[in-house]
Design a protein around this motif. Structure first.
Motif, PDB file in Angstrom:
ATOM      1  N   PHE A   6       0.857  -1.185   0.000  1.00 24.75           N
ATOM      2  CA  PHE A   6       0.000   0.000   0.000  1.00 24.75           C
ATOM      3  C   PHE A   6       0.888   1.229   0.000  1.00 24.75           C
ATOM      4  O   PHE A   6       1.888   1.270   0.716  1.00 24.75           O
ATOM      5  CB  PHE A   6      -0.870  -0.049   1.264  1.00 24.75           C
ATOM      6  CG  PHE A   6      -1.454   1.260   1.696  1.00 24.75           C
ATOM      7  CD1 PHE A   6      -2.534   1.807   1.028  1.00 24.75           C
ATOM      8  CD2 PHE A   6      -0.925   1.949   2.777  1.00 24.75           C
ATOM      9  CE1 PHE A   6      -3.084   3.014   1.429  1.00 24.75           C
ATOM     10  CE2 PHE A   6      -1.474   3.161   3.194  1.00 24.75           C
ATOM     11  CZ  PHE A   6      -2.546   3.691   2.517  1.00 24.75           C
ATOM     12  N   GLY A   7       0.546   2.201  -0.807  1.00 27.61           N
ATOM     13  CA  GLY A   7       1.283   3.454  -0.800  1.00 27.61           C
ATOM     14  C   GLY A   7       0.309   4.616  -0.768  1.00 27.61           C
ATOM     15  O   GLY A   7      -0.809   4.520  -1.278  1.00 27.61           O
ATOM     16  N   GLU A   8       0.744   5.688  -0.121  1.00 24.63           N
ATOM     17  CA  GLU A   8      -0.146   6.836   0.069  1.00 24.63           C
ATOM     18  C   GLU A   8       0.317   8.017  -0.790  1.00 24.63           C
ATOM     19  O   GLU A   8       1.462   8.454  -0.692  1.00 24.63           O
ATOM     20  CB  GLU A   8      -0.138   7.199   1.566  1.00 24.63           C
ATOM     21  CG  GLU A   8      -1.086   8.310   1.898  1.00 24.63           C
ATOM     22  CD  GLU A   8      -1.187   8.554   3.413  1.00 24.63           C
ATOM     23  OE1 GLU A   8      -0.852   7.652   4.212  1.00 24.63           O
ATOM     24  OE2 GLU A   8      -1.611   9.669   3.770  1.00 24.63           O
ATOM     25  N   LEU A   9      -0.589   8.482  -1.604  1.00 21.69           N
ATOM     26  CA  LEU A   9      -0.348   9.700  -2.392  1.00 21.69           C
ATOM     27  C   LEU A   9      -0.691  10.915  -1.529  1.00 21.69           C
ATOM     28  O   LEU A   9      -1.610  10.833  -0.720  1.00 21.69           O
ATOM     29  CB  LEU A   9      -1.240   9.703  -3.639  1.00 21.69           C
ATOM     30  CG  LEU A   9      -0.812   8.768  -4.766  1.00 21.69           C
ATOM     31  CD1 LEU A   9      -1.995   8.454  -5.677  1.00 21.69           C
ATOM     32  CD2 LEU A   9       0.317   9.407  -5.567  1.00 21.69           C
ATOM     33  N   PRO A  10      -0.026  12.036  -1.639  1.00 23.71           N
ATOM     34  CA  PRO A  10       1.028  12.330  -2.612  1.00 23.71           C
ATOM     35  C   PRO A  10       2.427  11.885  -2.182  1.00 23.71           C
ATOM     36  O   PRO A  10       3.367  12.013  -2.973  1.00 23.71           O
ATOM     37  CB  PRO A  10       0.963  13.861  -2.722  1.00 23.71           C
ATOM     38  CG  PRO A  10       0.471  14.325  -1.389  1.00 23.71           C
ATOM     39  CD  PRO A  10      -0.456  13.249  -0.898  1.00 23.71           C
TER      40      PRO A  10
END
Ligand code: PA5
Length: 334
Positions: A231-235
């Motif tokens: 899982f990655g969070e933008l920005p």
């Protein structure tokens, strides 16, 4: 295996029943006056964490009170008796959450346990502390509607929001827009299945206020489909992870989890990534919600993510329900 799918598709029904049930259960507890609190701390791990994140997505930019999520064995020093500590463990036997609960008691922080039983229920009942009891026998991650309604019922008055009302209206809205949940979920599961067979690992990108469906998606792929997913969070990922896309490793297939309230600045950041992915032959998909209102949008995204992970499990030939290694870890630590 079909049990998990039934749980996922019945989420609105369980949530609707839970709203009534936990509203009543909470009304019977003796809790300090909500106005004495300046925030809530919601502590829990895994399946017992996600509902806290969901409520933070739903409420944090609309409440003047803090919503602090904790997934550690220690409680930060600044947490004091002006916070309501909600200790959430479906089984009631998760060491991290038990330790937080006991530390809260030691530090005179008002605590409420949310659990189906175990140590947490035993300790809180012995000490005469408030506890919300969940029905037993559900995998923690499938108890999402129970956990969400229970925590919402406990925290609404502190946060100054009618979270249960919002959830109720979200269920009504969802009922009119539910059609594509299953078909969208199945379609994405087939695409991910083919990518996984080509040794690509799902990477789920999300942004606020839709972090809970994105994070849920990752954890459900882990627990239901029994494969890695990240899982990655933008920005934020655009300030570091973005450097990997034209590197030598081609390891991931990407899903963007996107909601109706997508700000222009986010659209531009996703567009940049999509162009980069096209240039580098990186496969990517979008998972959209179905609704107007945020609560409904979050629920529809969570339902779709759940369906994808369960269908992916079935395509991979694994039973979505058991989580043996988590069970083994807990035995090892006991
Ligand atoms: O989904 C699961 O089974 C796990 O993520 C559990 O929720 C996690 O291990 C914490 O256990 P519990 O929810 O019983 O506190």
């Amino acid at each position: 295996s079909s049990g998990m799918l039934l749980h996922a598709l019945s989420m609105p029904k369980y949530l609707s029943e839970s709203i009534v049930r936990y509203k009543e259960d909470v009304s019977k507890l003796t809790l300090p006056d909500p106005s004495t609190f300046d925030g809530v701390v919601i502590s829990g791990m895994g399946g017992s964490f996600i509902s806290g994140l969901f409520l933070q997505d739903l409420a944090s930019d609309r409440s003047s009170k803090a919503i602090i999520l904790n997934r550690d064995v220690r409680l930060p020093r600044f947490i004091d008796e002006k916070k309501l500590l909600v200790a959430v463990s479906y089984s009631g036997n998760t060491e991290e959450t038990l330790r937080i609960y006991l530390e809260g008691l030691r530090r005179n922080i008002p605590v409420v346990a949310v659990t189906s039983g175990g140590e947490l229920a035993a300790v809180s009942e012995k000490l005469g502390k408030p506890v919300i009891r969940l029905p037993p026998g559900i995998p923690p991650r499938a108890a999402f509607p129970h956990l969400t309604a229970a925590i919402a019922a406990l925290t609404s008055s502190v946060l100054g929001l009618d979270l249960l009302g919002e959830l109720r209206r979200a269920i009504d809205e969802l009922a009119k827009r539910e059609d594509s949940v299953l078909s969208d979920g199945l379609a994405l599961s087939r695409l991910l299945f083919s990518d996984v067979q080509n040794n690509l690992t799902p990477l789920i990108y999300g942004y606020s206020p839709y972090l809970s469906p994105a994070y849920r998606f990752k954890t459900q792929i882990n627990e239901n489909s029994k494969i890695h997913a990240f899982f990655g969070e933008l920005p934020e990922v655009n300030h570091n992870e973005i450097m990997g896309w034209n590197g030598v490793l081609k390891s991931f297939t990407v899903v963007f989890v996107r909601g109706r309230e997508e700000p222009k600045y986010m659209e531009a950041r996703i567009e940049f990534l999509e162009n980069l992915f096209d240039k580098n032959n990186i496969r990517f998909y979008n998972l959209h919600g179905n609704c107007e209102k945020r609560a409904c949008e979050l629920l529809s995204l969570i339902m779709k993510a759940d369906v994808v992970s369960i269908a992916l499990a079935l395509l991979l030939g694994v039973d979505p329900t058991p989580v043996d290694t988590i069970t083994q870890l807990k035995k090892f630590l006991d």
